[in-house]
Structures are given as structure tokens and as C-alpha cells.
Design a protein around this motif. Structure first.
Motif, short mmCIF file in Angstrom:
data_model
loop_
_atom_site.label_atom_id
_atom_site.label_comp_id
_atom_site.label_asym_id
_atom_site.label_seq_id
_atom_site.Cartn_x
_atom_site.Cartn_y
_atom_site.Cartn_z
N ARG A 98 0.84 -1.21 0.00
CA ARG A 98 0.00 0.00 0.00
C ARG A 98 0.87 1.25 0.00
NH1 ARG A 98 -3.85 0.08 4.89
NH2 ARG A 98 -4.19 2.18 4.02
N GLY A 99 1.93 1.23 0.83
CA GLY A 99 2.83 2.37 0.88
C GLY A 99 3.51 2.61 -0.45
N LYS A 142 1.10 4.14 -2.89
CA LYS A 142 0.81 5.54 -2.56
C LYS A 142 2.02 6.44 -2.77
CE LYS A 142 -2.78 4.64 0.90
NZ LYS A 142 -3.14 4.78 2.33
N GLU A 176 2.21 3.93 7.85
CA GLU A 176 1.54 5.03 8.50
C GLU A 176 1.68 4.93 10.01
OE1 GLU A 176 -2.48 5.38 7.25
OE2 GLU A 176 -2.00 5.16 5.13
N ARG A 217 10.08 2.97 -4.02
CA ARG A 217 8.76 2.37 -4.24
C ARG A 217 8.91 0.94 -4.76
NH1 ARG A 217 4.99 6.23 -7.71
NH2 ARG A 217 3.59 4.46 -7.35
#
Length: 210
Positions: free
Chosen positions: A90-91, A94, A101, A185
Motif C-alpha cells: 500500500r505504501g 501511494k 503510516e 517504491r
């Protein structure tokens, strides 16, 4: 010269250095900061202290004898590792280059990384069974079992305390390149995918497969 001790050190070194969930979570934490990476590495070593202590005490045999307990630990470990993997993916999607988070501050990130390293290792159900089967093979006939197994367990922990912080420091050294947005990423996505796959494999693996 204790040939068995030398042989065990070689086997243990290969076992500790083998890429897996521990390696992946240390690399991921190291991308956040050197402090977080080293903290995660220490957490992994702490998990190994628990596993080797269980093996020395013989308590790991319970996991072999009681399939329900083994499967419970297997599910808990798989779910936690899957959670870490999903968070990492997810990180990456994004565009986040740091920790997941809630880990924004360095101190908090290090604390969470320590906990993640510990839980990733200690919730691995195969580790105590592995140590339970491995350590007795390197206890010579006639030797005092408890001191010998304590020595073997200590070797594993020391190797982990050398290897995983070294990985963290290497990743941090390469940090300028690894923390480039596109590279970070990609690394986060790959490590997250690896963790997720490991988590799923634990969740779907039958007890008989151990």
C-alpha cells in the motif's frame, strides 16, 4: 578443535543469512532510517533468543506434539507477516518512501521496527521446530546437554546480532540510491510482496506439511 562446533557455526550462519521474512523486514525498516533498521535487526535477534530458549528447554516439542497449538501459531504468524506485506505494498502504491503510516517520528519508527522485527521472528512457527531438530545433532555423545545446547543457541543469537545489523547498515549506506522515489517504491513493493507471499504460505500450509 571442536569439529562439530565449527560445523554447527557454518550451518547456523547459512540459516541466519538465508533470505526470508526476517531479512525482508530488516531491509524495509532500513529504508526508513539506519536507526529503524538496526532496531528491527535487534528485534529479530530477540525473537531468536525466544526460539533457541524454547528449544533448549524442550518446550518446542509441544508444538510438534500438539497440532492445534502449532496451527494457532502458524495462523498468527502468517496473519502478521501478511499484514506487514500489505502495508508495504500500500505504501509503495501511494508513493510512500518511509515506514508505514503512524511511524513518522524517528524514535517511534525505531520502536515499531524493533517490535516488528521481534514479532516477525517469534511468530514464525517453523523456527522452534527447526531448532529443536537441529541443536541435538551437534551435542556429542557423553557431553552435558544443557551447557552444550546453551552454547549452540548463543552462537545462533550472536550470528544474528552480526548479520542483521550489517544488512541494516549496508542498506543505509546505499540509502541515497535506495531512497530515490522510484527505487524506494520498487524496493518497498517487492519486499511487501515477498512478505505477503510468505504470510499467505503460512496461512494456507496444512499442519501435516510441517
Amino acid at each position: 578443535m571442536d569439529a562439530q562446533l565449527i560445523a554447527f557455526t557454518g550451518v547456523a550462519a547459512g540459516m541466519v543469512a538465508m533470505p526470508g521474512a526476517d531479512f525482508t523486514v530488516v531491509v524495509r525498516s532500513s529504508l526508513a532510517s539506519r536507526r529503524a533498521g538496526v532496531a528491527c535487526a535487534v528485534g529479530v535477534a530477540g525473537g531468536l533468543v525466544v526460539h533457541t530458549a524454547l528449544a533448549v528447554a524442550g518446550l518446542a516439542a509441544v508444538l510438534v506434539a500438539v497440532p492445534v497449538l502449532y496451527r494457532t501459531l502458524q495462523i498468527a504468524g502468517g496473519a502478521y507477516i501478511l499484514y506487514l506485506g500489505v502495508q508495504a505494498v500500500r505504501g509503495a502504491l501511494k508513493g510512500a518512501t518511509g515506514p508505514v503510516e503512524g511511524e513518522g517520528q524517528a524514535g517511534l519508527g525505531a520502536g515499531r521496527s524493533l517490535r516488528q522485527g521481534f514479532l516477525t521472528n517469534v511468530l514464525n512457527p517453523k523456527a522452534p521446530v527447526l531448532f529443536l531438530s537441529l541443536l541435538p545433532q551437534f551435542v556429542p555423545d557423553g557431553a552435558a546437554v544443557l551447557p552444550r545446547t546453551l552454547l549452540l543457541a548463543s552462537i545462533v543469537v550472536v550470528l544474528a546480532l552480526v548479520w542483521f545489523p550489517a544488512v541494516a547498515l549496508l542498506v543505509d549506506r546505499l540509502g541515497r540510491w535506495l531512497r530515490r522515489p522510484r527505487t524506494a517504491r520498487a524496493v518497498q513493493g517487492v519486499t511487501g510482496g515477498g512478505l505477503a507471499a510468505l504470510g499467505v504460505s503460512l496461512l494456507v500450509a496444512p499442519v501435516a506439511g510441517r
